[in-house]
Design an enzyme around this catalytic site. Sequence first.
Site, PDB file in Angstrom:
ATOM      1  N   SER A 101     -29.255  31.296  33.719  1.00 24.47           N
ATOM      2  CA  SER A 101     -30.419  30.755  34.409  1.00 24.47           C
ATOM      3  C   SER A 101     -29.951  29.847  35.534  1.00 24.47           C
ATOM      4  CB  SER A 101     -31.304  29.971  33.440  1.00 24.47           C
ATOM      5  OG  SER A 101     -30.703  28.708  33.202  1.00 24.47           O
ATOM      6  N   LYS A 102     -30.902  29.323  36.253  1.00 22.75           N
ATOM      7  CA  LYS A 102     -30.573  28.500  37.422  1.00 22.75           C
ATOM      8  C   LYS A 102     -29.666  27.313  37.070  1.00 22.75           C
ATOM      9  CE  LYS A 102     -34.184  29.568  40.671  1.00 22.75           C
ATOM     10  NZ  LYS A 102     -35.613  29.670  40.510  1.00 22.75           N
ATOM     11  N   ARG A 103     -29.722  26.887  35.845  1.00 26.20           N
ATOM     12  CA  ARG A 103     -28.869  25.772  35.425  1.00 26.20           C
ATOM     13  C   ARG A 103     -27.391  26.092  35.631  1.00 26.20           C
ATOM     14  NH1 ARG A 103     -28.437  25.056  30.255  1.00 26.20           N
ATOM     15  NH2 ARG A 103     -29.570  26.947  29.757  1.00 26.20           N
ATOM     16  N   HIS A 104     -27.044  27.384  35.576  1.00 27.41           N
ATOM     17  CA  HIS A 104     -25.641  27.764  35.648  1.00 27.41           C
ATOM     18  C   HIS A 104     -25.168  28.055  37.069  1.00 27.41           C
ATOM     19  CE1 HIS A 104     -27.137  29.141  31.620  1.00 27.41           C
ATOM     20  NE2 HIS A 104     -26.155  28.338  31.279  1.00 27.41           N
TER      21      HIS A 104
END
Length: 466
Positions: A243-246
């Site tokens: 996800s965008k967190r990564h």
Amino acid sequence: MIRTRFAPSPTGYLHVGGARTALFSWAYARKHGGKFVLRIEDTDLERSTEASVNAIIEGMKWLGLDWDEGPFRQMQRLARYREVAEQLLAADKAYWCYASKDELEQMREQQRARGAKPRYDGRWRPENAKAAGLKPPAGVKPVLRFRNPDAGAVTFIDLVKGPITVANAELDDLVILRADGVPTYNFGVVVDDLDMGITHVIRGDDHVNNTPRQVNIFQALDAPLPQFAHAPMILGADGERLSKRHGAVSVMQYPEDGYLPEALFNYLARLGWSHGDAEKFTREQFVEWFDLAHVSKSTAQFDMAKLAWLNHDYIKQADPARLAELAGPRIERDGGRLADGPALVEVVKLLKDRATTLEHMAEAAMMFYRHMEPSKALIAEHLTPEVMPAVRELASSLERVEWQRLKLNEAVKAVVAKFGHKMPRIAMPLRVMLLGQTQTPSIDAVMEVLGREAVLARLQPYLAES
Ligand code: GLU
């Protein structure tokens, strides 16, 4: 002839996971001199958008994933799905189902209450409807269901995961045409893979559970089965779904962030596939080396640091003129004026060995295109009365010296020796006067790129003896 396809649903941007899968399908076709087909699976009318189709195409083009046929669109093939559906209907391998939403919900609730797995119970199979005296209710548009075999098991060989067998008892009669005539995914995909002569269905692991249903439909149509290969999912470094967190998950975020397409291409190729310990390779090598036997069974991990390393390496070896073209607009966007500074390609040559992304490079190049007045503190620290005589002497020798890095270096060294200073004592004030800061490439290179006129003009205001 090998024929593969990429079949994205246009419900968002091109995701790195989708792009990785596309890369594998593309490489497999290219390696075997086959064809690569692009098919847009746009049957989810609520979520599909034209903007997404464009984003997918843009992302594939940026990565250099060229296709030979398509883009085909499922919504333009409705008549064909209907035709194949009627074939199944005529062969008693599909049937109309009039069950309402409420009724299906009730069915599932009762099953759950009994501790059974919720599944469609086949109540509209013609023989069951007849036995129960069910009559098509007026005004209800039915859906078409596939008559899944009741007995036995369905087996296919996954070229990545090996043989997979699922008991038919696990599979219920799935809807293949919705009431509005639009096919469901599992039916559309079979008709298309069949019509488009797909020999190898290479796709993400998230579809492995759909494959037994698709195999049953192929068999009901007496059609030859394609080969299946399911590539592993891509997870973040923490083992969670990507996800965008990564990091950026949309392919087109990467050009924006200053990544080169060959770096992302190379990086994605290694997500779930390997060739010995090769980490950096060209497109041609990838095509030559790619095989399904080396696609991994276990999940792949997305590692931003590794991608940054690859990007850095590709920037180092890239043609400076190309890098200048990519960095120029970024510099102007941030207020730099290319016309006011040295040729960007020369600046790029100075900076490219240290830049991780084009964004970093543009940031670093900014000192050449936006004159930055040094702060009072920097002036006080570096332009000291002890060092200024040496600077003045250098300035005067710069009026005559041959303007070439080596000669400039000699000129600086000569003053350093004459005044008995250490190199940084003189390089730092020069940096401050020329570029308004102390973090710059080596001072001889900076002067060479700036040119005699600009160097003398920038030194001038500081040379007056007080
Ligand atoms: N349209 C499907 C998806 O985007 C892919 C289907 C397939 O490759 O079979 O997930």
